[in-house]
Design a protein around this motif. Structure first.
Motif, PDB file in Angstrom:
ATOM      1  N   ALA A 149       0.841  -1.199   0.000  1.00 34.01           N
ATOM      2  CA  ALA A 149       0.000   0.000   0.000  1.00 34.01           C
ATOM      3  C   ALA A 149       0.878   1.252   0.000  1.00 34.01           C
ATOM      4  N   TRP A 150       0.375   2.323  -0.598  1.00 33.54           N
ATOM      5  CA  TRP A 150       1.146   3.554  -0.665  1.00 33.54           C
ATOM      6  C   TRP A 150       0.225   4.773  -0.610  1.00 33.54           C
ATOM      7  N   TYR A 151       0.839   5.925  -0.410  1.00 27.85           N
ATOM      8  CA  TYR A 151       0.055   7.154  -0.402  1.00 27.85           C
ATOM      9  C   TYR A 151       0.856   8.286  -1.030  1.00 27.85           C
ATOM     10  N   ALA A 152       0.138   9.311  -1.449  1.00 29.28           N
ATOM     11  CA  ALA A 152       0.741  10.555  -1.934  1.00 29.28           C
ATOM     12  C   ALA A 152      -0.115  11.699  -1.424  1.00 29.28           C
ATOM     13  N   SER A 153       0.516  12.840  -1.170  1.00 33.39           N
ATOM     14  CA  SER A 153      -0.248  13.997  -0.718  1.00 33.39           C
ATOM     15  C   SER A 153       0.325  15.269  -1.328  1.00 33.39           C
ATOM     16  N   PHE A 154      -0.538  16.281  -1.431  1.00 35.11           N
ATOM     17  CA  PHE A 154      -0.170  17.535  -2.079  1.00 35.11           C
ATOM     18  C   PHE A 154      -0.716  18.698  -1.269  1.00 35.11           C
ATOM     19  N   GLY A 155       0.115  19.707  -1.052  1.00 34.28           N
ATOM     20  CA  GLY A 155      -0.312  20.888  -0.319  1.00 34.28           C
ATOM     21  C   GLY A 155      -1.359  21.685  -1.066  1.00 34.28           C
ATOM     22  N   ALA A 156      -2.067  22.534  -0.334  1.00 35.33           N
ATOM     23  CA  ALA A 156      -3.185  23.288  -0.899  1.00 35.33           C
ATOM     24  C   ALA A 156      -2.784  24.141  -2.098  1.00 35.33           C
ATOM     25  N   HIS A 157      -1.557  24.647  -2.096  1.00 32.75           N
ATOM     26  CA  HIS A 157      -1.135  25.559  -3.161  1.00 32.75           C
ATOM     27  C   HIS A 157      -0.374  24.855  -4.284  1.00 32.75           C
ATOM     28  N   THR A 158      -0.420  23.506  -4.293  1.00 35.45           N
ATOM     29  CA  THR A 158       0.181  22.775  -5.406  1.00 35.45           C
ATOM     30  C   THR A 158      -0.674  23.001  -6.641  1.00 35.45           C
ATOM     31  N   PRO A 159      -0.143  23.517  -7.728  1.00 30.16           N
ATOM     32  CA  PRO A 159      -0.961  23.756  -8.919  1.00 30.16           C
ATOM     33  C   PRO A 159      -1.641  22.488  -9.411  1.00 30.16           C
ATOM     34  N   VAL A 160      -2.910  22.601  -9.750  1.00 25.27           N
ATOM     35  CA  VAL A 160      -3.663  21.429 -10.196  1.00 25.27           C
ATOM     36  C   VAL A 160      -3.084  20.863 -11.489  1.00 25.27           C
ATOM     37  N   GLU A 161      -2.431  21.688 -12.290  1.00 29.66           N
ATOM     38  CA  GLU A 161      -1.826  21.191 -13.530  1.00 29.66           C
ATOM     39  C   GLU A 161      -0.705  20.195 -13.232  1.00 29.66           C
ATOM     40  N   ILE A 162      -0.026  20.404 -12.110  1.00 29.18           N
ATOM     41  CA  ILE A 162       1.063  19.494 -11.736  1.00 29.18           C
ATOM     42  C   ILE A 162       0.499  18.224 -11.105  1.00 29.18           C
ATOM     43  N   ILE A 163      -0.511  18.373 -10.250  1.00 32.21           N
ATOM     44  CA  ILE A 163      -1.165  17.194  -9.685  1.00 32.21           C
ATOM     45  C   ILE A 163      -1.764  16.340 -10.799  1.00 32.21           C
ATOM     46  N   ALA A 164      -2.277  16.989 -11.842  1.00 35.47           N
ATOM     47  CA  ALA A 164      -2.891  16.258 -12.949  1.00 35.47           C
ATOM     48  C   ALA A 164      -1.908  15.306 -13.617  1.00 35.47           C
ATOM     49  N   GLY A 165      -0.625  15.678 -13.671  1.00 35.85           N
ATOM     50  CA  GLY A 165       0.360  14.777 -14.254  1.00 35.85           C
ATOM     51  C   GLY A 165       0.385  13.458 -13.516  1.00 35.85           C
TER      52      GLY A 165
ATOM     53  N   LEU B 129       9.752  30.133  -1.664  1.00 40.16           N
ATOM     54  CA  LEU B 129      10.225  31.475  -2.000  1.00 40.16           C
ATOM     55  C   LEU B 129      11.509  31.803  -1.252  1.00 40.16           C
ATOM     56  N   SER B 130      11.757  31.084  -0.157  1.00 36.67           N
ATOM     57  CA  SER B 130      12.999  31.215   0.601  1.00 36.67           C
ATOM     58  C   SER B 130      13.036  30.048   1.579  1.00 36.67           C
ATOM     59  N   ALA B 131      14.123  29.906   2.290  1.00 38.72           N
ATOM     60  CA  ALA B 131      14.255  28.797   3.231  1.00 38.72           C
ATOM     61  C   ALA B 131      13.153  28.815   4.282  1.00 38.72           C
ATOM     62  N   SER B 132      12.639  30.000   4.586  1.00 38.76           N
ATOM     63  CA  SER B 132      11.616  30.122   5.626  1.00 38.76           C
ATOM     64  C   SER B 132      10.216  30.332   5.048  1.00 38.76           C
ATOM     65  N   ARG B 133      10.081  30.271   3.715  1.00 42.26           N
ATOM     66  CA  ARG B 133       8.774  30.538   3.104  1.00 42.26           C
ATOM     67  C   ARG B 133       8.409  29.450   2.102  1.00 42.26           C
ATOM     68  N   PRO B 134       8.162  28.211   2.564  1.00 44.98           N
ATOM     69  CA  PRO B 134       7.688  27.185   1.637  1.00 44.98           C
ATOM     70  C   PRO B 134       6.284  27.525   1.153  1.00 44.98           C
ATOM     71  N   VAL B 135       6.023  27.247  -0.113  1.00 49.02           N
ATOM     72  CA  VAL B 135       4.713  27.521  -0.710  1.00 49.02           C
ATOM     73  C   VAL B 135       3.842  26.271  -0.663  1.00 49.02           C
ATOM     74  N   TRP B 136       4.416  25.140  -1.014  1.00 52.32           N
ATOM     75  CA  TRP B 136       3.695  23.862  -0.942  1.00 52.32           C
ATOM     76  C   TRP B 136       4.691  22.714  -0.940  1.00 52.32           C
ATOM     77  N   GLN B 137       4.190  21.556  -0.501  1.00 52.90           N
ATOM     78  CA  GLN B 137       4.960  20.323  -0.575  1.00 52.90           C
ATOM     79  C   GLN B 137       4.095  19.213  -1.155  1.00 52.90           C
ATOM     80  N   ALA B 138       4.735  18.319  -1.899  1.00 58.45           N
ATOM     81  CA  ALA B 138       4.122  17.070  -2.329  1.00 58.45           C
ATOM     82  C   ALA B 138       4.956  15.947  -1.739  1.00 58.45           C
ATOM     83  N   ARG B 139       4.295  14.934  -1.220  1.00 61.45           N
ATOM     84  CA  ARG B 139       5.002  13.849  -0.546  1.00 61.45           C
ATOM     85  C   ARG B 139       4.534  12.507  -1.106  1.00 61.45           C
ATOM     86  N   PHE B 140       5.487  11.624  -1.367  1.00 60.99           N
ATOM     87  CA  PHE B 140       5.201  10.303  -1.907  1.00 60.99           C
ATOM     88  C   PHE B 140       5.930   9.277  -1.045  1.00 60.99           C
TER      89      PHE B 140
END
Length: 257
Positions: free
Chosen positions: A82-98, A160-171
């Motif tokens: 079994a496996w999972y993947a997750s995407f942050g709220a600001h992950t562009p849907v065009e990238i999730i679509a891939g 945007l910087s070390a202290s300003r992540p915009v989103w993460q995707a995790r697999f």
């Protein structure tokens, strides 16, 4: 010049990973209408739950703007845990679509042990300066695995910087590599993301993003989702209509002509 009644103002944003999340319907509607995923209906909960036709995969969309908004869980299948993947709220849907389009592709998959770093290298990504993995040329995105591990979870981060992540995707470590490679290909694609609500961009810094404004026909925007649905539905229909390879009758040892 303000848009005419027949056009709408949009912005083309590059790099696409800093374009904001976009419309979730780009993912959820095709899954239901083109790929046959069923959806739950809980009017008391502001979330969407979609389940694959074989009941092995479930996608949850929970409105947690600062967390992992999208979560996909997949049951064990064909020798894979079994496996999972997750995407942050600001992950562009065009990238999730891939990722999602590769998951729902009914055609036999070649290169299932694909290298997720491959599309990034082809797009000119290089070694990350402070972490293992690869970083985008502008250093606003990187993809990595735990230091010193050839197996383990994958993490993609837009920042945007070390202290300003915009989103993460995790697999997690059992996610099929060809699906992660489909994600990284969409992540590194040079195609701009189109946004009709550009005020939601994570940054307007011209040193970080390029914004190109345009007035485009309303139909072009309104029918983009329908065109996507038709394309994915045709892919599924072609697979279902394809004749299966007939099995050869078993050999009968000892018989000759």
């Amino acid at each position: 010049m303000p848009p005419s009644p027949e056009t709408v103002e949009v912005e083309y944003i590059t790099p696409r990973h800093l374009a904001g999340g976009g419309d979730p319907a780009w993912i959820t509607v095709p899954l239901h209408r083109a790929c046959g995923w069923s959806h739950g209906d809980d009017p008391l909960m502001p979330r969407v739950i979609l389940t694959s036709p074989d009941q092995k995969a479930q996608l949850r969309l929970d409105p947690a703007p600062d967390g992992q908004w999208w979560t996909l869980h997949h049951a064990p299948d064909r020798g894979r845990l079994a496996w999972y993947a997750s995407f942050g709220a600001h992950t562009p849907v065009e990238i999730i679509a891939g990722f999602v389009d590769a998951l729902t592709d009914p055609r036999p998959t070649r290169g299932k042990e694909a290298d997720p770093y491959g599309p990034l290298r082809q797009a000119g990504w290089g070694p990350a300066p402070t972490e293992n993995g690869l970083a985008s040329p502008d250093a606003t995105a990187y993809v990595q695995r735990p230091v010193g591990q050839e197996t383990g979870p994958w993490v993609a981060t837009a920042t945007l910087s070390a202290s300003r992540p915009v989103w993460q995707a995790r697999f997690d470590e059992h996610t099929p590599p060809h699906l992660i490679a489909a994600f990284t290909a969409a992540l590194a694609a040079p195609t701009p993301a189109i946004r009709t609500a550009p005020g939601r961009l994570p940054t307007r810094d011209p040193n970080r993003i390029t914004r190109t404004e345009a007035n485009v026909p309303v139909d072009l925007i309104a029918f983009a989702l329908e065109n996507r649905i038709r394309t994915l539905a045709a892919r599924r229909s072609a697979h279902l209509a394809a004749p299966s390879t007939p099995r050869r009758p078993p050999a009968h040892p000892g018989r000759t002509r």
